[in-house]
Design a protein around this motif. Structure first.
Motif, mmCIF file in Angstrom:
data_model
loop_
_atom_site.group_PDB
_atom_site.id
_atom_site.type_symbol
_atom_site.label_atom_id
_atom_site.label_comp_id
_atom_site.label_asym_id
_atom_site.label_seq_id
_atom_site.Cartn_x
_atom_site.Cartn_y
_atom_site.Cartn_z
ATOM 1 N N VAL A 39 8.311 2.012 -0.223
ATOM 2 C CA VAL A 39 7.549 0.706 -0.293
ATOM 3 C C VAL A 39 6.794 0.750 1.177
ATOM 4 C CG1 VAL A 39 7.636 -1.924 -0.606
ATOM 5 C CG2 VAL A 39 9.085 -0.301 -1.780
ATOM 6 N N PRO A 40 5.563 0.063 1.452
ATOM 7 C CA PRO A 40 5.091 0.047 2.536
ATOM 8 C C PRO A 40 5.909 -1.082 3.391
ATOM 9 C CG PRO A 40 3.553 -0.756 0.837
ATOM 10 C CD PRO A 40 4.721 -0.314 0.263
ATOM 11 N N ALA A 41 6.187 -0.848 4.518
ATOM 12 C CA ALA A 41 6.810 -1.976 5.309
ATOM 13 C C ALA A 41 5.694 -2.645 6.098
ATOM 14 C CB ALA A 41 7.544 -1.165 6.564
ATOM 15 N N THR A 42 4.452 -2.079 5.984
ATOM 16 C CA THR A 42 3.377 -2.990 6.831
ATOM 17 C C THR A 42 2.197 -2.419 6.361
ATOM 18 O OG1 THR A 42 2.236 -3.715 8.657
ATOM 19 C CG2 THR A 42 3.174 -1.143 8.769
ATOM 20 N N VAL A 240 -12.883 1.628 -10.821
ATOM 21 C CA VAL A 240 -13.090 0.146 -10.306
ATOM 22 C C VAL A 240 -11.644 -0.401 -9.666
ATOM 23 C CG1 VAL A 240 -14.849 -0.064 -12.209
ATOM 24 C CG2 VAL A 240 -12.241 -0.492 -12.674
ATOM 25 N N GLY A 241 -10.565 0.222 -9.920
ATOM 26 C CA GLY A 241 -9.245 -0.384 -9.306
ATOM 27 C C GLY A 241 -8.209 0.795 -9.124
ATOM 28 N N LEU A 242 -7.307 0.404 -8.271
ATOM 29 C CA LEU A 242 -6.234 1.623 -7.928
ATOM 30 C C LEU A 242 -5.017 0.710 -7.984
ATOM 31 C CD1 LEU A 242 -7.753 3.013 -4.653
ATOM 32 C CD2 LEU A 242 -7.983 4.121 -6.840
ATOM 33 N N GLN A 243 -4.155 1.223 -8.718
ATOM 34 C CA GLN A 243 -2.941 0.884 -8.960
ATOM 35 C C GLN A 243 -1.906 1.629 -8.278
ATOM 36 O OE1 GLN A 243 -0.891 0.686 -12.688
ATOM 37 N NE2 GLN A 243 0.176 -1.233 -12.304
ATOM 38 N N PHE A 244 -1.298 1.336 -7.084
ATOM 39 C CA PHE A 244 -0.383 2.133 -6.502
ATOM 40 C C PHE A 244 1.076 1.627 -7.031
ATOM 41 C CE2 PHE A 244 -4.118 1.528 -3.535
ATOM 42 C CZ PHE A 244 -4.258 2.825 -3.202
ATOM 43 N N LEU A 245 1.847 2.818 -7.288
ATOM 44 C CA LEU A 245 3.207 2.367 -7.635
ATOM 45 C C LEU A 245 4.114 3.009 -6.737
ATOM 46 C CD1 LEU A 245 2.745 3.976 -11.139
ATOM 47 C CD2 LEU A 245 2.456 1.663 -10.569
ATOM 48 N N PHE A 246 5.163 2.470 -6.329
ATOM 49 C CA PHE A 246 5.908 2.598 -5.026
ATOM 50 C C PHE A 246 7.253 3.300 -5.749
ATOM 51 C CE2 PHE A 246 3.566 -1.122 -3.544
ATOM 52 C CZ PHE A 246 2.561 -0.291 -2.788
ATOM 53 N N ALA A 247 7.426 4.565 -5.510
ATOM 54 C CA ALA A 247 8.740 5.128 -6.342
ATOM 55 C C ALA A 247 9.706 5.443 -5.064
ATOM 56 C CB ALA A 247 8.255 6.616 -6.918
ATOM 57 N N GLU A 248 10.880 5.004 -5.559
ATOM 58 C CA GLU A 248 11.970 5.203 -4.408
ATOM 59 C C GLU A 248 12.245 6.514 -3.836
ATOM 60 O OE1 GLU A 248 16.197 4.352 -6.159
ATOM 61 O OE2 GLU A 248 14.985 2.899 -7.439
ATOM 62 N N ASN A 249 12.333 7.655 -4.629
ATOM 63 C CA ASN A 249 12.201 9.032 -4.341
ATOM 64 C C ASN A 249 11.583 9.876 -5.177
ATOM 65 O OD1 ASN A 249 13.520 9.579 -6.782
ATOM 66 N ND2 ASN A 249 15.599 8.470 -6.040
#
Length: 526
Positions: A39-42, A240-249
């Motif tokens: 997950v991005p911290a900033t 037209v869109g970007l869905q960023f999924l944040f995987a833990e590993n």
């Protein structure tokens, strides 16, 4: 009746076409699902430090220039917020860039992007109070050293008017346009937005200016961004869109991709391998007299089987064939590293021959030192690697090396003290140019953990940077790398790499060569 049948057939064809387009996404309605690790911290450009953060910032914001890739031209810097620029060589040897900004470049709330936004962002980047890990990116700008001490007005970045930005460099800088003016860390920042606490981590306070600066949804494990309303170059965009999924590993990321929940995944066990400019280096301390013999150092280097060493790593790595890894561009835009310029032999079939050469060099070196030690960070997954080095030197050369595991903090204290013989360290290139790594070993540079000093090497770097010829600059830098490795105080061992996978039928993903991937040109293959 025939007319009615034809009409129904036509209607059915239209419906089927619409269903097919909806099923495959179509370029006009495609939302690309991008799976990243962590997950991005900033999302503050000045503070980005991970690939995930850089990728997000690279799409939410737009810099003076932006990167583009084609099969014919490769990776290029093209007009971004700046529609044009010109350069002027000054009598004192400095060089001034003047950028003309687009009149229709906008922030996500519709406010106009101005030259003052870049002045604020760049001064904020080098401000010691910001404590940015990316401040050194602007070290070629006149006044950088003073600005790093708090005199921000000294940094020669000026808004001539709303649409004109002036930047004065201390001298020629071949990578300024291609790497600095496209970097995530040097993106513009709105001063009023940055005044809010934790401003970059909420859709209500985040102000961005890039192609996908409209955040439509933001959850703990995903962020969806859509094309900015009235973005000047919207017609050239793919999704037209970007869905960023944040995987833990990596395992979770791989599973999402295999289940069809992601179209692109980064950092998995399989896929296309991309080298990164992060080189694990064996630094031999030039201040220590224990390793003063060049023949001894070269012998130690020759017996290292880098291919075997890379197989022991717990993360994807590539055996080093020089300090500069594949993926880094030359001044001319071609790959800096090639089979013709490889300086380190990784062919296992030649290994025994290299060992024989090493034994002859060791004989020429004379006395064998008995007090060699290797400092490394414990618990970093390097135990098998340093054990291999110790055992190899013992078996092939009769050298006894004591392994010295320490904490990360202890390692930094030891490196700063200069009281060690060898250390396993990392050299990181923060922009796509060979100097990002070569400059790490210039005399007196912070982070030159080999304490390497060679006036000829320093001269080659200076002459290369002052050169107005791409061909000459590249030749000087190739010579500098060769000299550095022949001195053998710096031994590149392996370079980090990462795997990526893109769903079948999609094309157009490209990278800046330092870990940031771009999806603006993704299309469905014809």
């Amino acid at each position: 009746m025939k007319y009615m049948k034809r009409s129904l057939a036509l209607l059915l064809a239209v419906v089927l076409t619409a269903v097919l387009l909806a099923g495959c996404g179509g370029n006009k309605s495609m939302t690309l699902r991008v799976c990243l690790q962590g997950v991005p911290a900033t999302l503050d450009p000045a503070m980005v430090s991970s690939e995930t953060e850089s990728i997000l910032v690279g799409h939410l914001y737009e810099n003076l220039m932006k990167l583009s890739w084609t099969a014919e031209s490769g990776l290029q810097a093209v007009a971004g917020v700046a529609k044009s620029y010109d350069t002027q060589e000054n009598l004192d040897g400095t060089q001034t860039y003047t950028f003309q900004l687009r009149s229709n470049a906008q922030w996500s709330d519709g406010q106009k992007v101005t030259a003052a936004d870049f002045v604020y962002a760049w001064r904020r980047l080098v401000d010691p109070a910001t404590d940015s890990p990316n401040a050194q990116l602007l070290d070629m700008v006149v006044g950088y050293d003073k600005a790093r001490k708090g005199d921000l007005e000294a940094l020669q970045v000026t808004a001539v008017d709303d649409a004109t930005l002036s930047v004065t460099l201390a001298g020629p800088c071949a990578h300024f346009i291609t790497a600095i003016c496209t970097a995530p860390a040097t993106m513009p920042v709105r001063q009023d937005a940055a005044a809010e606490e934790n401003w970059s981590m909420s859709s209500s306070t985040l102000k961005a200016n890039g192609p996908y600066s409209q955040v439509s949804e933001w959850k703990s494990d995903a962020l969806t961004a859509v094309v900015q309303k009235d973005y000047y170059d919207a017609k050239r965009l793919g999704p037209v869109g970007l869905q960023f999924l944040f995987a833990e590993n990596a395992s979770v990321a791989e599973q999402l991709y295999q289940e069809g929940q992601a179209d692109f995944v980064l950092g998995t066990a399989e896929g296309t391998v991309d080298p990164l400019p992060r080189m694990s280096i064996l630094a031999l301390n030039q201040m220590s007299q224990v390793l003063a013999s060049q023949q001894l150092r070269q012998a130690m280097d020759l017996v290292i089987d880098r291919t075997a060493l890379a197989k022991l790593a717990e993360v994807p790595v590539l055996p080093a064939e020089g300090l500069i890894p594949y993926g880094v561009r030359s001044t001319a835009g071609t790959p800096f590293r090639s089979e013709k310029t490889n300086l380190l032999v990784v062919d296992e079939e030649e290994y025994e021959h290299r060992c024989q050469q090493a034994k002859e060099l060791l004989r020429q070196a004379g006395a064998i030192p008995s007090n060699l030690s290797l400092v490394y960070e414990a618990g970093s997954g390097r135990e098998a690697l340093v054990t291999y080095l110790r055992d190899t030197w013992q078996q092939k050369l009769g050298l006894t090396v004591a392994l010295q595991p320490v904490t990360g903090q202890q390692k930094m204290e030891i490196l700063n003290s200069g009281e060690y013989t060898m250390a396993l360290v990392e050299a990181v290139g923060r922009y796509n140019d060979s100097t990002a790594l070569l400059n790490c070993f210039a005399s007196g540079v912070a982070g030159n953990w080999a304490n390497y000093h060679n006036s000829a090497y320093d001269m080659l770097l200076r002459v290369a940077e002052a050169s107005h010829s791409a061909e000459a600059r590249d030749a000087y830098l190739v010579d500098a790398e060769r000299l550095l490795l022949e001195d053998a105080y710096v031994m590149p061992l392996w370079g980090e790499a990462q795997n990526r996978q893109l769903a079948d039928g999609l094309t157009g993903v490209f990278s800046d060569g330092v870990g940031t991937y771009y999806f603006t040109a993704v299309r469905r293959a014809q």
